[in-house]
Design an enzyme around this catalytic site. Structure first.
Site, mmCIF file in Angstrom:
data_model
loop_
_atom_site.group_PDB
_atom_site.id
_atom_site.type_symbol
_atom_site.label_atom_id
_atom_site.label_comp_id
_atom_site.label_asym_id
_atom_site.label_seq_id
_atom_site.Cartn_x
_atom_site.Cartn_y
_atom_site.Cartn_z
ATOM 1 C CD GLU A 1 -2.683 -0.817 2.734
ATOM 2 O OE1 GLU A 1 -2.770 0.337 3.238
ATOM 3 O OE2 GLU A 1 -3.172 -1.821 3.268
ATOM 4 C CD GLU B 1 -12.653 2.030 0.687
ATOM 5 O OE1 GLU B 1 -13.101 0.883 0.804
ATOM 6 O OE2 GLU B 1 -11.570 2.387 1.181
ATOM 7 C CE LYS C 1 -11.256 2.241 4.598
ATOM 8 N NZ LYS C 1 -10.097 2.987 4.137
ATOM 9 C CD GLU D 1 -8.318 6.565 7.256
ATOM 10 O OE1 GLU D 1 -8.522 5.463 6.712
ATOM 11 O OE2 GLU D 1 -7.160 6.988 7.479
#
Length: 472
Positions: free
Chosen positions: A265, A319, A322, A328
């Site tokens: 990541e 997203e 999250k 985030e």
């Protein structure tokens, strides 16, 4: 010599470009699904295959719909087993059952390259996960071998956060944490060396900003004077190279410099809470745009020149569900309708970002002095230990419960605020959230943006410790 025709020159150029891209390391993307507005896995698989530069995908579970969607696409996959399964997988029968249920129905139609057992377990700090990782990796590897020859090429690994080094030092002197060197990192690396599997890391310069004196330009690959390592006499033009070389040096010190490093990541958020100057589209475009060019070029690092790193960018989509700070929700390269959040270079035929540092080193003409580097690498601010993260007075219990849940599921040891813990009293949501928020803030090295929590956290210099409950 006979001159080349225009057609011959074109074919020669085409061959050169093909050889360049076919000889470089794989570049993939993390596919997270904590959202209620994403397209179907089949649509996602088709988009990745036909529209993007990615040849591999990493998912955070063994979602059967996702595995089925990528069947026969030619895209390789990494699947992640949740941390809670680690102790169970050390059992031979459980490991075989897991392979039979989660891998056999989809392989080889779905090209599974890696199985990552857990994610960032040292950061989370659960002893059962840390102690059980190597036994689980061994047992699962054996289960794959027993399942048949078609599973022999699947490698088992685990992704590690970069809280694994002892203190702060220059890349060429980095070492693993002394409390885990012999009991954890050495056995992990022995496993990888014996099984020819990679050591997977999650290097995020975004989360290292406080360590590098908030030098955003250095973090996102913009041109800077660089940072000098006086021990190796190497100058670093970007933070990612520094993190990779720290990992390589720590591995080499234990005798495992031959183990491959895979970047599981890395990325940059494009939007953050008010006051977060680092998380914006310009910085995200610079980081990921330069990252893609770096990986494709195979330029390597100062201590690993011409090294090709297999890399998975975080993240494919924003997203919206999250929890935690606004960042985030905003690591994605694309919106749910497949439109780019910003220009990153991830689209196969799309526009390219305007990069300020495409060469990743210094272009110095003969006779021109080298740019003056910083010596030595910057240390964290001296007052870092005096900063704490606490809830804002107006934060509601519902908001604080979300913060508590987020912090405890993202690498924080929340046992002190659980039954029998030294910080369990007073038994209020605000008290427990304050401890968890501060622990998360400290785990990110006290960078102010880690205390945003969607506008419900604030940094203070007043130590909130009380009694035997210490806020470290």
């Amino acid at each position: 010599m006979k001159s080349l025709t225009s057609l011959q020159l074109f074919l020669l150029l085409l061959t050169t470009v093909f050889n360049l891209f076919s000889s470089t390391a794989a570049i993939g993307v993390n596919y997270g699904m904590v959202s209620d507005n994403l397209p179907s896995p089949t649509e996602v698989a088709n988009f990745i295959k036909t529209k993007t530069i990615f040849d591999s995908v990493k998912i955070f579970d063994t979602n059967p719909d996702v595995l089925r969607a990528f069947a026969n696409t030619g895209i390789t996959m990494t699947v992640t087993i949740p941390n809670g399964e680690i102790p169970n997988l050390a059992n031979e029968g459980a490991a075989s059952a897991w392979v039979n249920a989660n891998i056999q129905p989809f392989h080889p139609q779905t090209k599974i390259k890696y199985i990552s057992i857990g994610n960032e377990i040292v950061l989370i700090g659960n002893p059962a996960h840390i102690n059980g990782l190597v036994p689980a990796m061994r047992t699962l590897t054996e289960a794959l071998r027993k399942a048949g020859p078609q599973f022999q090429d699947i490698k088992v690994t685990s992704a590690h956060a970069l809280n694994m080094f002892q203190g702060l030092t220059v890349p060429s002197l980095a070492r693993f944490r002394v409390d885990l060197t012999e009991t954890f990192f050495k056995p992990v690396l022995q496993f990888h060396q014996q099984n020819k599997s990679p050591f997977m890391i999650n290097p995020y310069p975004y989360f290292e900003l406080n360590v590098m004196s908030n030098n955003i330009d250095f973090a996102v690959f913009r041109k800077t004077p660089g940072v000098f390592d006086p021990a190796s006499k190497k100058t670093y033009s970007n933070a990612l190279d520094s993190l990779l070389d720290k990992t390589y040096t720590a591995m080499s010190a234990l005798g495992f410099g031959d183990v491959d490093i895979v970047i599981g990541e890395t990325g940059w958020p494009s939007l953050g809470d008010p006051g977060n100057k680092a998380a914006d589209m310009d910085n995200a475009a610079s980081y990921n745009g330069h990252l893609i060019r770096k990986i494709v070029s195979g330029v390597g690092t100062p201590l690993m020149p011409n090294k090709k790193f297999e890399t998975y960018i975080f993240l494919l989509f924003n997203e919206n569900q999250k929890p935690g700070p606004l960042t985030e929700k905003n690591w994605g390269l694309f919106q749910p309708d497949f439109s780019p959040v910003y220009t990153s270079g991830a689209l196969r035929d799309g526009p390219q970002p305007n990069l300020s540092n495409p060469g990743f080193d210094f272009e110095v003409k003969p006779g021109q002095p080298l740019p003056k580097p910083v010596q030595p690498m910057p240390a964290p601010p001296a007052d870092n230990a005096k900063k704490f993260c606490v809830p804002k007075p107006e934060a509601t219990d519902a908001q604080l419960q979300n913060n508590l849940d987020y912090a405890c599921s993202h690498g924080i040891d929340c046992r002190p605020i659980q039954a029998g813990g030294v910080c369990v009293e007073p038994a209020t949501v605000r008290s427990r959230a304050a401890f968890a928020m501060n622990s998360y803030f400290k785990s990110k090295l006290g960078v102010d943006s880690a205390c945003d929590f969607s506008g419900t956290g604030q940094v203070t210099t007043v130590d909130p410790s009380y009694g035997n409950c210490r806020y470290v």
